[in-house]
Design a protein around this motif. Structure first.
Motif, mmCIF file in Angstrom:
data_model
loop_
_atom_site.group_PDB
_atom_site.id
_atom_site.type_symbol
_atom_site.label_atom_id
_atom_site.label_comp_id
_atom_site.label_asym_id
_atom_site.label_seq_id
_atom_site.Cartn_x
_atom_site.Cartn_y
_atom_site.Cartn_z
ATOM 1 N N TYR A 184 -0.003 -5.423 -7.748
ATOM 2 C CA TYR A 184 -0.206 -6.874 -7.744
ATOM 3 C C TYR A 184 -0.396 -7.445 -9.150
ATOM 4 O O TYR A 184 -0.210 -8.647 -9.363
ATOM 5 C CB TYR A 184 -1.395 -7.244 -6.871
ATOM 6 N N ARG A 185 -0.764 -6.608 -10.116
ATOM 7 C CA ARG A 185 -0.804 -7.088 -11.504
ATOM 8 C C ARG A 185 0.599 -7.352 -12.020
ATOM 9 O O ARG A 185 0.775 -8.114 -12.971
ATOM 10 C CB ARG A 185 -1.517 -6.072 -12.399
ATOM 11 N N THR A 227 -2.099 2.229 -7.680
ATOM 12 C CA THR A 227 -2.942 1.470 -6.761
ATOM 13 C C THR A 227 -2.295 0.144 -6.386
ATOM 14 O O THR A 227 -1.401 -0.349 -7.079
ATOM 15 C CB THR A 227 -4.304 1.181 -7.403
ATOM 16 N N ARG A 228 -2.798 -0.441 -5.276
ATOM 17 C CA ARG A 228 -2.321 -1.753 -4.871
ATOM 18 C C ARG A 228 -2.602 -2.779 -5.964
ATOM 19 O O ARG A 228 -1.769 -3.662 -6.223
ATOM 20 C CB ARG A 228 -2.989 -2.181 -3.567
ATOM 21 N N ALA A 229 -3.746 -2.656 -6.603
ATOM 22 C CA ALA A 229 -4.101 -3.605 -7.666
ATOM 23 C C ALA A 229 -3.100 -3.543 -8.807
ATOM 24 O O ALA A 229 -2.731 -4.575 -9.390
ATOM 25 C CB ALA A 229 -5.511 -3.305 -8.175
ATOM 26 N N GLU A 271 0.827 -1.211 0.000
ATOM 27 C CA GLU A 271 0.000 0.000 0.000
ATOM 28 C C GLU A 271 0.859 1.257 0.000
ATOM 29 O O GLU A 271 0.598 2.204 -0.747
ATOM 30 C CB GLU A 271 -0.927 -0.003 1.214
#
Length: 201
Positions: free
Chosen positions: A55-56, A50-52, A41
Motif C-alpha cells: 500500500y505504500r 507486507t500489506r503495508a 494480502e
C-alpha cells in the motif's frame, strides 16, 4: 516503451527488489486465480513482504494490477528493441521472433483475466486502456502512416481498421480459438496476417 503520462505509484521510492517482487507476484496471481481472488494480502505474501509495503507503493489492488501489466509489457519490449521506430515490415519480422510469440502467449493469458474482470472491476480495464492500450494504438498508427507514405500500404488505407484487424486477429487466434500447440503454427499465422495487411499475393 515508457509512458511518461502514466500515474506513478504513491509514496516515496522503495527497494527495487521488493518493487519487482510485488509486480511479479501480482501478475502470477492474476493469471493463476483472477482479480477477485488475488488479494493484496496474498500478493504481499507471495512477494515476501507486507500489506503495508504494497500500500505504500499502490493506492489499491486495481492500481497495482495496471502497473504490473504495463511493467510486464515494458520489460518485454525493452528486450525486443524500440518497436515504435520500426517500419511495418520490421514489425512483421519482430512478431515472427520466438521470444515475441512467447511474450504474446503470456500476455494473452493476462488479457483474458482483465477482460473477464470488466463487469465487476471496470476501472481496471479503463485505467489499463488509458495508460497502455491507447498510447500503443497511437504509436502503431504512426507506423502505419509511415507505411502509407513510403508506399508499403495504399495511401487510402484506413489506419484505424488496420489496427483493429491486427489486434483483433491476434486476440481471436490466441484467446477465442485457443493457443496454438507450437510456435511455428503461430509464426505461420502471423505471416498470413501480415500478408493480408500488405495485400500481397
Amino acid at each position: 516503451m515508457q509512458n511518461e503520462n502514466r500515474s506513478r505509484p504513491v509514496g516515496r521510492p522503495r527497494d527495487q527488489r521488493t518493487d519487482e517482487a510485488v509486480l511479479d507476484a501480482a501478475l502470477e496471481l492474476l493469471i493463476a486465480v483472477g482479480v477477485e481472488e488475488a488479494s493484496i494480502e496474498k500478493i504481499a505474501r507471495r512477494a515476501g513482504t507486507t500489506r503495508a509495503a504494497v500500500y505504500r507503493r499502490y493506492k489499491n489492488k486495481e492500481d497495482l494490477f495496471v502497473h504490473a501489466v504495463v511493467h510486464m509489457r515494458e520489460r518485454t519490449e525493452a528486450a525486443l528493441g524500440p518497436w515504435e521506430t520500426m517500419s511495418l515490415r520490421e514489425i512483421w519480422q519482430l512478431y515472427r521472433k520466438t521470444e515475441t510469440i512467447e511474450a504474446l502467449f503470456g500476455y494473452t493469458q493476462i488479457l483474458a483475466r482483465l477482460i473477464g474482470s470488466i463487469c465487476d472491476h471496470p476501472d481496471i480495464m479503463a485505467a489499463y486502456n488509458a495508460s497502455d492500450l491507447e498510447p500503443r494504438r497511437v504509436l502503431f498508427g504512426k507506423i502505419i502512416e509511415r507505411a502509407k507514405a513510403d508506399g508499403t500500404l495504399r495511401s487510402d488505407a484506413d489506419t484505424e481498421i488496420i489496427i483493429d484487424m491486427f489486434v483483433g486477429a491476434i486476440v481471436a487466434r490466441l484467446l477465442l480459438r485457443g493457443r496454438p500447440a507450437h510456435i511455428e503454427e503461430m509464426r505461420d499465422y502471423i505471416d498470413r496476417l501480415f500478408r493480408q495487411i500488405f495485400a500481397e499475393p
